[in-house]
Design an enzyme around this catalytic site. Sequence first.
Site, short mmCIF file in Angstrom:
data_model
loop_
_atom_site.label_atom_id
_atom_site.label_comp_id
_atom_site.label_asym_id
_atom_site.label_seq_id
_atom_site.Cartn_x
_atom_site.Cartn_y
_atom_site.Cartn_z
CG HIS A 8 -6.06 -3.23 4.96
ND1 HIS A 8 -5.57 -2.09 4.35
CD2 HIS A 8 -5.84 -3.07 6.28
CE1 HIS A 8 -5.09 -1.27 5.26
NE2 HIS A 8 -5.22 -1.84 6.45
CB SER A 29 -6.20 2.38 6.39
OG SER A 29 -6.51 2.63 7.74
NE ARG A 79 -0.86 -0.59 4.89
CZ ARG A 79 -1.26 -0.20 6.09
NH1 ARG A 79 -2.24 0.66 6.21
NH2 ARG A 79 -0.70 -0.68 7.18
CD GLU A 139 -17.82 0.99 1.69
OE1 GLU A 139 -19.06 0.87 1.71
OE2 GLU A 139 -17.15 1.19 2.73
#
Lengths: 276, 315
Positions: free
Chosen positions: B107, B35, B8, B56
């Site tokens: 993730h 994140s 990431r 989303e």
Amino acid sequence: MTQKIKELKKKAINIRKDILIMLEQAKSGHTGGSLSEVEILLALYGYKLKYDPKKPEWDMRDRFILSKGHGCPGLYAVLADAGFFPKKELMTLRKLGSRLQGHPQLGLPGLEISSGSLGQGLSIANGIALGLRLDNKPCRVYCLIGDGEANEGQIWEAAMTAAHYNLDNLCVIMDRNRFQIDGLCCDVKDMLQMKMRWNAFGWHAIEIDGHDIEKVMNALDEAESIKKKPTIIIADTVKGKGVSFIEHNNKYHGTAPKKADLERALEELAEALKKL
Amino acid sequence: MVQMKPTRDGFGEALLELGEKNKDVVALCADLTDSTRAGWFRDKYPDRFISIGISEQDMYSTAAGLSLTGKIPFAATFGVFASGRAWDQIRISIAYMNLNVKIIGTHGGISVGADGATHQAIEEIGLMRILPNMTIIVPCDALEAKKATIKSAEYKGPVYIRLGRNKSPNITKEGEKFEIGKAMTLKDGSDLTIIACGLMVHESLVASDELAKEGIKARVINLHTPKPIDKDAIIKAAKETKAIVTAEEHLIHCGMGSAVSEVLSENFPVPMKMVGIRDRFGESGEPEELLKKFGLTSAGIVKAAREVLKLKKRG
């Protein structure tokens, strides 16, 4: 102005004829919701929107987003009338290889998006409005949703986004014909006070008779004058408007008229044209 | 000493570079901005960052709208939400219209660890692979993630990039060319081929060293683009080594290994073993513990290699 209104009223009848003829020969499609949106579409394409049918990709055009994709026969008829593609192509609706898919697919001149899965068009309209604003373009974005479509959670996610970003270059029109497939919207899942809902979400909301073309035109002008917040025009309409035996008859939500019904409908519309 | 970095971070660095180079690049995030590392872009280019909140579905359709005005949106959230939560939006608003939207799922995989099954994306390759027009990239290290992000901005069309949360060893080198859809052979070998993506690429290299001790020469291919898949590299490996092991931090159903098996079965069937998660959800635990439990280790790959060699011998 009165001349313009008279002309559009006449056009509304002819567009309804086109819708019914194309649906009858396609033998399937959404009759009720196509007939209810006609004046809204004509107030846009015949009055408010900036566009050039010879240059559908003109980057200074206003954008029209059909979120209630099943209403595409109405939009196809209006786009053909506006000169985006030959009128005879309307007769290819829902046929193999046609650019007039059962639900809109990008590629037909004049179409801005593919749609058909409800609830997504308003978010897309937000994205376009944000993109245009980033580029300092004065173009406006219009998005047509259904009242049944407002069952979708995504509509309310998008409503929050538009208000959060003060999208005053966006105007939503709700074709409130009060029906969805399973029946009356209030029976399927009551959305209660529609105008209050949008107000509570930070929108300027206008309620009008969606078949009074002059009122639709005025509401579109009002929407443009509202700054720092998005506007919704909640247009009260009649599902199946214009044909006595289709009006308020939810059997015609997703079915096309049969040959004999078409003939009766065309007679009624010819009569209405004479009375105008 | 091998450099350790999460993939990431590679995305975050690339997005900053892109922001500088191309003013059409915009970023969206659904309340996971730090994140996902989209926060680095937000801090430098606040006007081109769109905070969408925890929605989303709205985010991916909004990204579609932005792309219709010529923007290149990178819309980031955790992989579980980026793939599953907004799947129909990706199907209709993005893939069906073939729009230039970059979907960033961080993730990814079981190695998310303690957050458990709801936050462990082990289905994204499958969910994205079945969509026409979609490209999927699973970088094996931070540097590859950086290159993949930059390449995806140059590529016109929808791209899903799967990234990891934890630090992982750097394998690729600065000067090495990264091409979307072109697999990289990291190590040559003639006895079998290990085809891997993401975190499993490093494990495959370790496994290959282990196998070498027994005199087994394992080729290692980094299949960073499960779609469009590099058929030529797979068929060539099958012809030359006659045994394949795939390794991915993903369900074996519909994942990268399945994609490889589709190529093999239609073109040049050879014995094959798949290392991946078998028909179950994840669970909480330390990343290393979980990887071990699910057999997503060099030892798991070595075991699969021995099995596939038995099948090969049997003929």
